[in-house]
Design an enzyme around this catalytic site. Structure first.
Site, PDB file in Angstrom:
ATOM      1  N   ASP A  77       0.862  -1.173   0.000  1.00 33.10           N
ATOM      2  CA  ASP A  77       0.000   0.000   0.000  1.00 33.10           C
ATOM      3  C   ASP A  77       0.907   1.235   0.000  1.00 33.10           C
ATOM      4  O   ASP A  77       2.136   1.131   0.064  1.00 33.10           O
ATOM      5  CB  ASP A  77      -0.959  -0.002   1.200  1.00 33.10           C
ATOM      6  CG  ASP A  77      -2.187   0.877   0.917  1.00 33.10           C
ATOM      7  OD1 ASP A  77      -2.143   1.693  -0.022  1.00 33.10           O
ATOM      8  OD2 ASP A  77      -3.199   0.756   1.644  1.00 33.10           O
TER       9      ASP A  77
HETATM   10  C1  BGC Z   1      -5.051   3.255   0.255  1.00 36.01           C
HETATM   11  C2  BGC Z   1      -5.225   2.255  -0.862  1.00 36.01           C
HETATM   12  C3  BGC Z   1      -5.126   2.946  -2.196  1.00 36.01           C
HETATM   13  C4  BGC Z   1      -3.789   3.650  -2.282  1.00 36.01           C
HETATM   14  C5  BGC Z   1      -3.527   4.325  -3.607  1.00 36.01           C
HETATM   15  C6  BGC Z   1      -3.809   4.107   0.054  1.00 36.01           C
HETATM   16  O1  BGC Z   1      -3.749   5.151   0.979  1.00 36.01           O
HETATM   17  O2  BGC Z   1      -4.994   2.573   1.475  1.00 36.01           O
HETATM   18  O3  BGC Z   1      -6.453   1.582  -0.714  1.00 36.01           O
HETATM   19  O4  BGC Z   1      -5.304   2.038  -3.243  1.00 36.01           O
HETATM   20  O5  BGC Z   1      -3.721   4.615  -1.249  1.00 36.01           O
HETATM   21  O6  BGC Z   1      -4.272   5.465  -3.769  1.00 36.01           O
END
Ligand code: BGC
Length: 723
Positions: free
Chosen positions: A253
């Site tokens: 993530d």
């Molecule tokens: C979130 C993810 C997301 C990623 C990209 C993160 O902060 O937890 O779910 O896909 O950002 O935007």
């Protein structure tokens, strides 16, 4: 595919392999730095860039100017629609209609691909029992089975028939795993979860995602029992790859690799990079510990080149499967217009079926437009395009949104006078300034339709609440309106279950519309005026009070379960009563033991009657299945849809089993008087669970089974699994 990957891998330098493992954030336009990095083969993926010209240029540099011409994969959070917004995922789960969910994801994929996006970070399939958690909006709710079905439908929709089709979007099962158990419903918090709960509740939707062919996985931000998910080799290697045979790639993530330091798990960026690769995280999102440390780690022998090869091959395989080597660029001529009527229809169907009728005293709904004279529309959510789209709407087109006020105005044109007052400037406002105007128009009308709830910003990532009542002064406004004695309908738009026990007392009818997306307005108007019946069912339990959380239907029994006769409300306890006199069972003295609305609940404008459950057999072996039949009749006066739900209980297990588990459902439409025989097939394997030794087992013994319209289903049968 294997051959193409192998051949390419053989030509790559270590630096080029590491480059594939790096995902960088777009910055709007292509900077010289990004151009150079792509040219040097240091970028495997770009996220959050949606300008097509920029994306095609990034791709051109990768294809034509980098040594090996490896395409970049473009990622974006297309969570519930791209520019045409569907209801939030929790709302989509409330449709209990996998075909519709699949269609919605397909529509989103076509729009996303037409803008140059190849890969969405969806579906989010974190089972959660905590409505305080802002990300419940993104989830399909509390149940592992429903979440599995919804997640698989989304994956099938995003990825289409073949991943290599020009309009297929690679999906991403996230967040692996346990993120929905963030302690106290606070985002990013640690997760304390037993292995049994992990295996039996949190992981099944992810296994279903692998079975549905999902191309990628994303790790969770969470620390699970002391090991952050991004450093969790047991999850990402043992379970995902070895047990489930996942062949795609795993992305971290956002910054979750470098956060291993903040967690107190890795001492340095180098160690964080090592731990993540060792744990099976193929691609790093945002932070750049891979870029700067993997070469040294490999040279020092702390990471084997075979490991780097494996990560790179996983990524390349998906790029080949997506057809990016064969058609790397995006040309809008291959795609329909975004937001075309067909797309808007899908969004409207999804919004309509997501709406749950919670309460309908005296059958005030549906309203008959021919009988209305003066209608008041009140509330901060009645005419706010932005707010009805909900969380994760980077690309959502506000201008395409149809609000409830617009839609109701259209329906009542030439029939009734419409008066509108917001009452509150937004859902959080505590000011009573607008009350007088709202009360004034309400007093003039015989019918009042109120739109309350939560603004989009009150749910979603990092947007958690400890108090989940209607925010601001909304309840106060409702209380005042209710005193006028009008016919009142309340539509709630929110990103989570709210505690609305008191709220419900202020209104005759209550519809829960979640954040319904672009076409929320016409969908809600359809339901209010009876052009379509409400057919949504709750994908999550609604608590009476925040203190009951976590409260969910498939809890375990305990040794002293509460019953209606075995508990006493706090107000009924005599002073100095003996300690044992209130009933020594499992309940809260101030709110009891039941939720406000159970999982699976939702009313209709008609009535349904369930006949007796019939079984094809009363005993089956562990490799056999059983057929379950039940007659469902529409005994009311209107056409309607019902979602019949099948629950089981394994009476005795080597570990105690939940009091009920959803194992199937069917949503069907029936005319008045029509009866349909529903058939469910349950294989003994569907009753398997992970035992204390972490083995998946089907244990012989007695099972109860119920079919009905929610998790309190009462049509019962019993069967046995025999040796
Ligand atoms: C979130 C993810 C997301 C990623 C990209 C993160 O902060 O937890 O779910 O896909 O950002 O935007």
């Amino acid at each position: 595919m294997g051959e193409r990957v192998k051949k390419l891998l053989a030509k790559m330098t270590l630096a080029e392999k590491i480059g594939q493992m790096c995902q960088v954030a777009g910055t709007g336009g292509i900077s010289q730095g990004l151009r150079n990095a792509v040219r040097e083969g240091k970028v495997g993926s770009v996220l959050n860039e949606t300008d097509m010209a920029t994306l095609n240029e990034i791709q051109r540099v990768a294809m034509e100017e980098s040594r090996l011409g490896i395409p970049v994969i473009i990622g974006r959070d297309i969570i519930h629609g791209f520019q045409t917004m569907l209801p939030i995922p929790l709302g989509q789960a409330a449709t209990w209609n996998p075909d519709l969910i699949r269609k919605g994801a397909r529509m989103a994929a076509v729009e996303g691909r037409s803008a140059g996006v190849h890969w969405t970070f969806a579906p989010m399939i974190d089972v959660t029992r905590d409505p305080r958690w802002g990300r419940i909006a993104e989830s399909p709710g509390e149940d592992p089975y429903l979440t599995s079905v919804v997640g698989a439908a989304m994956i099938e929709g995003f990825q289409g028939k073949n991943l290599s089709d020009r309009d297929s979007l690679a999906a991403c099962a996230k967040h692996f795993a346990g993120y929905g158990y963030s302690e106290a419903g606070k985002d990013y918090a640690y997760v304390n979860i037993s292995e049994s709960e992990l295996r039996n509740i949190a992981l099944p939707p992810f296994k279903a995602a692998v079975d549905a062919g999902v191309a990628t996985f994303m790790t969770a931000f969470s620390d699970i029992n002391g090991v952050p998910a991004t450093g969790h080799a047991y999850l990402n290697r043992t379970v995902l790859r070895e047990e489930w045979g996942f062949k795609g790639f795993v992305v971290s993530d956002w910054d979750s690799v470098i956060q291993l330091i903040t967690h107190g798990y890795s001492e340095s960026e180098k160690e964080a990079a090592r731990a993540s690769v060792a744990a099976g995280v193929d691609m790093e999102m945002a932070s750049q510990t891979y870029l700067y440390n993997l070469a040294a780690l490999t040279e020092e022998g702390k990471i084997s080149e075979a490991m780097i090869d494996e990560c790179t091959a996983n990524i390349l395989r998906v790029k080949f499967e997506l057809g990016l080597f064969d058609h790397p660029y995006t040309d809008p001529v291959h795609f329909p217009e975004k937001g075309n009527p067909e797309h808007l229809d899908i969004a409207e169907d999804a919004a309509r079926e997501s709406i749950v009728l919670l309460k309908n005293d005296y059958n005030v709904l549906p309203l008959n437009p021919d009988n209305l004279q003066n209608v008041a529309i009140i509330g901060p959510m009645a005419d706010d395009a932005h707010e009805q789209m909900g969380t994760w709407t980077f690309d959502g087109k506000e201008a395409w949104c149809r609000t409830p006020l617009q839609a109701i105005r259209e329906r009542l044109k030439g029939k009734a006078n419409l008066h509108f007052a917001k009452g509150l400037s937004n859902s959080r406002s505590r000011s009573h300034e607008g009350f007088a105007e709202a009360l004034d128009i309400a007093a003039k009308c015989e019918t009042v339709i109120m739109f309350m709830g939560e603004e989009a910003i009150l749910s979603g990532e990092a947007h958690c609440r400890a108090d989940i009542n209607l925010p601001g002064a909304q309840n106060e406004l409702l209380a005042k309106i209710s005193k006028l004695g009008k016919t009142t309908v309340l539509v709630i738009m929110a990103g989570r279950p709210l505690t609305i026990e008191q709220t419900g007392h202020y209104t005759n009818a209550m519809l829960y519309a979640w954040h319904p997306g672009t076409m929320g307005g016409p969908a809600i108007a359809d339901i209010i005026f009876g052009d379509a019946p409400p057919s949504g069912k709750l994908p999550v339990t609604f608590p009476k009070h925040v203190g009951q959380i976590p409260i969910y239907y498939n809890q375990r029994m305990s040794g002293k379960p509460a019953t209606h006769d075995s508990f006493t409300y706090i107000d009924n306890i005599p002073q100095r009563a003996p300690q044992t006199s209130v009933g020594n069972t499992s309940f809260h003295m101030d709110v009891g033991f039941e939720p406000l609305y159970p999982f699976g609940y939702g009313l209709s404008y008609t009535r349904f009657h369930y006949g007796d459950v019939r079984l094809s057999a009363h005993e089956i072996k562990a490799d056999e299945s059983i057929e379950i039949y039940i007659d469902l009749t529409n005994t009311g006066e209107r056409r309607g849809a019902e979602t019949a739900q099948l629950y089981i209980r394994d009476r005795f297990g080597s570990i105690t089993r939940p009091v009920r588990e959803l194992k199937g459902f069917k949503k069907i439409w029936l005319d008045p008087g029509q009866t349909e025989t529903l058939t469910f097939t349950l294989h003994a394997d569907d009753l398997a669970f992970y035992n204390a030794e972490n083995k998946r087992v089907v244990e012989p013994g007695d099972f109860d089974l119920w079919v009905g319209g929610d998790s309190r289903a009462d049509r019962h049968a019993h069967f046995k699994i025999i040796e």
